[in-house]
Design a protein around this motif. Structure first.
Motif, PDB file in Angstrom:
ATOM      1  N   PHE A  24      12.718   8.521   2.015  1.00 39.13           N
ATOM      2  CA  PHE A  24      13.286   7.971   3.271  1.00 39.13           C
ATOM      3  C   PHE A  24      12.242   7.503   4.319  1.00 39.13           C
ATOM      4  N   PRO A  25      11.034   8.470   4.472  1.00 40.13           N
ATOM      5  CA  PRO A  25      10.034   7.919   5.330  1.00 40.13           C
ATOM      6  C   PRO A  25       9.372   6.589   4.851  1.00 40.13           C
ATOM      7  N   LYS A  26       9.225   6.573   3.571  1.00 41.23           N
ATOM      8  CA  LYS A  26       8.556   5.517   2.791  1.00 41.23           C
ATOM      9  C   LYS A  26       9.647   4.152   3.326  1.00 41.23           C
ATOM     10  N   PRO A  31       6.976  -2.597   8.778  1.00 43.70           N
ATOM     11  CA  PRO A  31       6.388  -3.322   7.895  1.00 43.70           C
ATOM     12  C   PRO A  31       4.602  -3.450   8.155  1.00 43.70           C
ATOM     13  N   GLU A  32       4.456  -3.535   9.442  1.00 41.24           N
ATOM     14  CA  GLU A  32       3.013  -3.441  10.009  1.00 41.24           C
ATOM     15  C   GLU A  32       2.348  -2.401   9.581  1.00 41.24           C
ATOM     16  N   ARG A  33       3.037  -1.220   9.470  1.00 45.82           N
ATOM     17  CA  ARG A  33       2.307   0.057   8.989  1.00 45.82           C
ATOM     18  C   ARG A  33       1.963  -0.090   7.545  1.00 45.82           C
ATOM     19  N   ASN A  34       2.554  -0.903   6.815  1.00 49.49           N
ATOM     20  CA  ASN A  34       2.466  -0.943   5.346  1.00 49.49           C
ATOM     21  C   ASN A  34       1.497  -1.827   4.992  1.00 49.49           C
ATOM     22  N   LYS A  35       0.293  -1.669   5.568  1.00 49.18           N
ATOM     23  CA  LYS A  35      -1.168  -2.469   5.470  1.00 49.18           C
ATOM     24  C   LYS A  35      -2.130  -1.374   5.212  1.00 49.18           C
ATOM     25  N   LYS A  36      -3.165  -1.985   4.253  1.00 48.22           N
ATOM     26  CA  LYS A  36      -4.203  -1.151   3.901  1.00 48.22           C
ATOM     27  C   LYS A  36      -5.149  -0.728   4.974  1.00 48.22           C
ATOM     28  N   GLY A  85      -3.923   8.234   3.459  1.00 53.03           N
ATOM     29  CA  GLY A  85      -3.428   6.992   4.205  1.00 53.03           C
ATOM     30  C   GLY A  85      -2.164   7.356   4.329  1.00 53.03           C
ATOM     31  N   PHE A  86      -1.336   7.948   3.562  1.00 54.68           N
ATOM     32  CA  PHE A  86       0.009   8.340   3.496  1.00 54.68           C
ATOM     33  C   PHE A  86       0.123   9.662   2.548  1.00 54.68           C
ATOM     34  N   ASN A  87      -0.133  10.857   3.365  1.00 52.81           N
ATOM     35  CA  ASN A  87      -0.171  12.018   2.596  1.00 52.81           C
ATOM     36  C   ASN A  87       1.501  12.408   2.383  1.00 52.81           C
ATOM     37  N   GLU A  88       1.860  12.610   1.250  1.00 55.97           N
ATOM     38  CA  GLU A  88       3.131  12.912   0.978  1.00 55.97           C
ATOM     39  C   GLU A  88       3.464  14.397   0.832  1.00 55.97           C
ATOM     40  N   THR A  89       2.121  15.332   0.877  1.00 55.03           N
ATOM     41  CA  THR A  89       2.378  16.864   0.592  1.00 55.03           C
ATOM     42  C   THR A  89       3.394  17.456   1.506  1.00 55.03           C
ATOM     43  N   PRO A 147       0.772  -1.365   0.003  1.00 53.45           N
ATOM     44  CA  PRO A 147      -0.040  -0.108  -0.118  1.00 53.45           C
ATOM     45  C   PRO A 147       0.854   1.435  -0.044  1.00 53.45           C
ATOM     46  N   ILE A 148       1.873   1.199   0.748  1.00 48.10           N
ATOM     47  CA  ILE A 148       2.914   2.438   0.689  1.00 48.10           C
ATOM     48  C   ILE A 148       3.455   2.969  -0.584  1.00 48.10           C
TER      49      ILE A 148
END
Length: 837
Positions: free
Chosen positions: A804-806, A814-819, A750-754, A591-592
């Protein structure tokens, strides 16, 4: 004292000699017949060698069976007492005969064939004016005035000395040889003195030398206190160490009196031939100490074979024919004759005294220059007569040749072209002006403690071509005045060393100047240069500004520390980008990675990779291809990177707006819009670069002037305007992206890059805003290094803040890299936004 000496012969040669100085009373108007006796005459002892040379040469010719066979030379000698007022009487006397003086008539059967004399130029001119009427050849043994070279005025005049013109030029060459540029001049106030000053002034100006002061002495210098004090005052004001003196000995004896009585010392004296400072009156010897180290020009001479033996045997008893050798003998040996007593305390003359025992300051046994000239003058007449009689003998073999077979005017056609070798082994001839073809010797005078002068030959001045002369000087043979332990210097201002130029001072002569340091890119490689020369563009002045050094060719090289550090950094960041790209490819479906448009993420990563790689194009020697690619690749790649960030930000905004089913923005969501934004923004930059390359493309250039001592190899932008258009457009994209990201930083996702894009673009904009002034203030490789640093810094900011954050979540969390996690986080942000609204 009778001043005539006569010896009979088949052919008579006259001689007007200058062994005595007589002061004629101003009251003597010659209204009555002048007396040939001048009892108050003062003797020049050294000059008697000229008279003895005359006697010796005539005897040698008469002993030679091949030169004038069956003929003898006679002589008729007279004294001129160094006065013009008596010279005409002496010339008429010689032409009339030995007894009765009747103008235009000879009382003798034997005609006068030639006259040898006089010693001084003014005397010779007077003789020539009279003898020219009768076309009698005149040969001078000591007149140097250049006016006598004028054949239109003096067609029957010859001389066995060179013209003074070559001597004056030789003096200027001597001054130039030793670098003496500040001199004082002394000359007699007559035509010869003024001619000397004119020529020497012209020659010295050619060598950039200056005359500090000039003094003209009256023709008759009386030893009155006023004259002595006036000359002494002139000497005291002089700062120059070099004194150049020209004038006849009898006219300049005042100088010796002044320098002796006033103790003027430390000067280097340069004297011309006409002044012999060792000659003096028998009753008043000169103190020569102050002339120690002097340099003088003398007529070139050689020792006359047999002459010294003749001098050692000479005695007044040998010449009983009304000769004035008794007077000379009495003076030099301090003795008296029964009929001639100068001092009652003197002993009786024996006649057996030897001249070799006389002090050299009174009489020298070595052949003098003017004695050698006298010797050549008599032989010139003898060889001319030999040519004439040989021609007559060939035409009339049976006739007995007599002296009356030839007229005096006939001698000239032979005398002009006469050429013979004398017994000293030197060829003698006259040039077209009747002057001897010869040069001058340069002597150095050393005065011994007992006042005895010793001369040393140290050089010569020889004619080369017309009005050109070669000077030869043996510096090591010169003994200078005791005040100097090396070659003396005489300048108004010390020489400007290399690296400086001369600056003239208003109101002063050109030899008085200030020295000014050469500045900028200029040098002076020699002393006393009037201006500094600019170095060529590929060279630069050394620290002393006296030499141009080759400039160092410089460019940002891989071999130097700066270039290697930047290249290493670029490679490291490129590998880091490849590593991140690999991580994202490996976690393609997480997802990330999918968040905020996966395609834009990969476009951004690839463009950043090319950003790092394109910095390497700036390192190394500029070439045509690299210069074309540097700014174009940089501009296009960065435009792709920034436009992809802009597309990412717009995608986030559209995604937030599309949450409302009724919002019309839903139709814009998708890859097509994002790709269109990237493509459109990039194509605009591509168009700008195409115009740049088509109109004024970058090219390799050489900058020789911007940096001291360096030649910088750079890429010339071709058009600075187009370069800043590229930067401006890239800045426009960056500011737009920053503004949009800043406005969208708090939108729920979910992951705002702005917010990361906001920070990255903030740094990006700061880097490139500071880049412009820094870039413009540097030159060469440092300018290139600034641009590389800006590329690496801005690209690193994008890489670090966005990826780098991603990577942190993908690799370490990796537990945060879930939908499920991303959706819960997105809902909480949405509720927070609704509450705030």
């Amino acid at each position: 004292m009778d001043n005539v000496y006569y010896e009979d012969g088949d052919i008579i040669i006259g001689g007007i000699l200058s062994n005595f100085l007589a002061e004629i009373s101003k009251d003597d108007t010659f209204e009555q017949h002048p007396s040939p006796y001048l009892p108050n005459a003062l003797l020049y002892p050294k000059s008697f060698q000229y008279l003895l040379a005359f006697l010796f040469t005539v005897q040698e010719i008469n002993k030679d069976p091949t030169l004038l066979p069956n003929l003898t030379l006679g002589m008729h000698l007279s004294q001129d007492f160094l006065t013009v007022r008596t010279i005409y009487l002496k010339a008429i006397n010689l032409n009339s005969g030995k007894k009765i003086v009747i103008p235009n008539y000879s009382c003798e059967r034997r005609w006068l064939m030639s006259i040898i004399g006089g010693l001084r130029s003014d005397l010779s001119i007077s003789i020539a004016n009279l003898l020219g009427i009768y076309k009698i050849p005149q040969i001078s043994y000591g007149s140097f005035d250049s006016a006598l070279s004028d054949k239109s005025q003096f067609p029957f005049f010859y001389r066995t000395v060179p013209s003074e013109l070559s001597q004056f030029i030789g003096v200027s060459h001597l001054l130039a040889h030793f670098g003496w540029k500040w001199v004082g001049l002394i000359a007699a106030d007559d035509e010869s003195g003024r001619n000397f000053l004119q020529i020497i002034s012209q020659e010295m100006s050619k060598a950039n030398s200056c005359i500090e002061s000039i003094t003209l002495l009256p023709v008759y210098s009386y030893l009155d206190p006023e004259s002595v004090n006036r000359l002494a005052t002139w000497f005291s004001k002089l700062s120059s160490n070099i004194m150049v003196v020209h004038g006849e000995t009898d006219k300049l004896f005042l100088i010796n009196v002044v320098v002796t009585e006033k103790q003027i010392c430390g000067k280097v004296w340069i004297t011309t031939t006409v002044w012999d400072f060792t000659s003096h009156y028998a009753r008043k010897p000169w103190n020569l100490t102050t002339f120690n180290g002097a340099l003088s020009f003398v007529v070139h001479k050689r020792e006359i074979p047999g002459f010294q033996d003749f001098l050692s045997r000479v005695s007044p008893d040998q010449y009983q024919n009304d000769f004035y050798l008794d007077h000379f003998w009495s003076q030099v040996f301090k003795c008296s004759w029964p009929s001639y007593i100068l001092d009652t305390s003197w002993h009786r003359c024996k006649g057996t005294e030897k001249l070799k025992n006389v002090s050299t300051d009174l009489f020298a046994m070595n052949t003098s220059s003017l004695s050698y000239s006298m010797f050549n003058a008599v032989y010139a007449i003898a060889h001319t007569l030999h040519e004439i009689y040989s021609l007559q003998s060939a035409n009339n073999r049976n006739a007995r040749m007599q002296h009356f077979d030839i007229q005096v005017w006939q001698l000239h056609s032979f005398l002009k072209t006469i050429r013979f070798n004398n017994s000293a082994g030197e060829e003698i001839s006259f040039d077209e002006n009747g002057d001897l073809r010869s040069g001058y010797d340069i002597l150095n005078w050393a005065i011994l403690p007992n006042n005895t002068p010793v001369t040393t030959y140290v050089g010569s001045i020889e004619p080369h071509v017309a009005m050109d002369y070669n000077i030869i000087i043996n510096n090591k043979a010169i003994v200078w005045n005791s005040r100097y332990n090396q070659t003396p210097s005489s300048v108004c201002s010390e020489s400007c060393h290399p690296g400086y130029r001369r600056k003239t001072v208003d109101g002063k002569l050109s030899c008085c100047f200030d020295c000014v340091r050469c500045t900028g890119g200029q040098i002076s490689s020699q002393k006393d240069m009037d201006r500094c020369d600019k170095c060529p563009q590929d060279q630069y002045p050394n620290g002393q500004h006296n030499k141009c050094m080759p400039k160092v060719i410089t460019f940002l090289s891989y071999k130097e520390p700066l270039g290697s550090i930047l290249a290493s950094t670029s490679c490291f960041l490129s590998l880091l980008t490849i590593l991140i790209l690999g991580i994202f490819i490996k976690h393609w479906d997480t997802p990330i990675v999918k968040a905020n448009n996966r395609d834009l993420t990969f476009i951004l990563l690839v463009s950043l990779l090319f950003c790092f790689i394109c910095s390497l194009i700036f390192i190394g020697k500029p070439r045509k291809v690299t210069c074309l690619l540097q700014q174009v690749c940089f501009g296009i790649v960065f435009s792709v990177a920034v436009s992809s960030l802009l597309a990412k930000t717009i995608t986030v905004i559209l995604a937030f707006l599309a949450r409302n089913p009724r919002n019309c923005m839903r139709k814009w969501i998708g890859k097509r819009l994002a790709n269109s934004i990237v493509l459109l923004c990039s194509l605009i930059q591509v168009g700008i670069c195409s115009v740049w390359l088509g109109t004024s493309p970058p090219f390799p250039d050489v900058d020789k002037t911007s940096k001291h001592g360096l030649i910088m190899l750079v890429c010339n932008e071709g058009s600075d305007f187009m370069f800043f258009i590229v930067l401006g457009y890239m800045g426009f994209l960056a500011i737009t992206s920053f503004t949009v990201a800043f406005l969208a930083r708090k939108l729920p996702d979910g992951f705002n890059e702005t917010k990361f894009i906001t920070f990255s673009m903030l740094i990006f904009c700061c880097v490139w805003l500071s880049f412009v002034p820094t870039y413009l203030s540097n030159k060469g490789k440092f300018m290139v290094a600034v641009e590389i640093f800006a590329i690496l810094t801005s690209s690193s900011a994008l890489l670090g803040f966005i990826f780098f954050p991603k990577c942190y979540i993908i690799v370490l969390r990796p537990e945060r890299n879930k939908k499920v996690y991303l959706l819960s986080k997105s809902n909480s942000r949405l509720k927070r936004c609704q509450c705030e609204s």
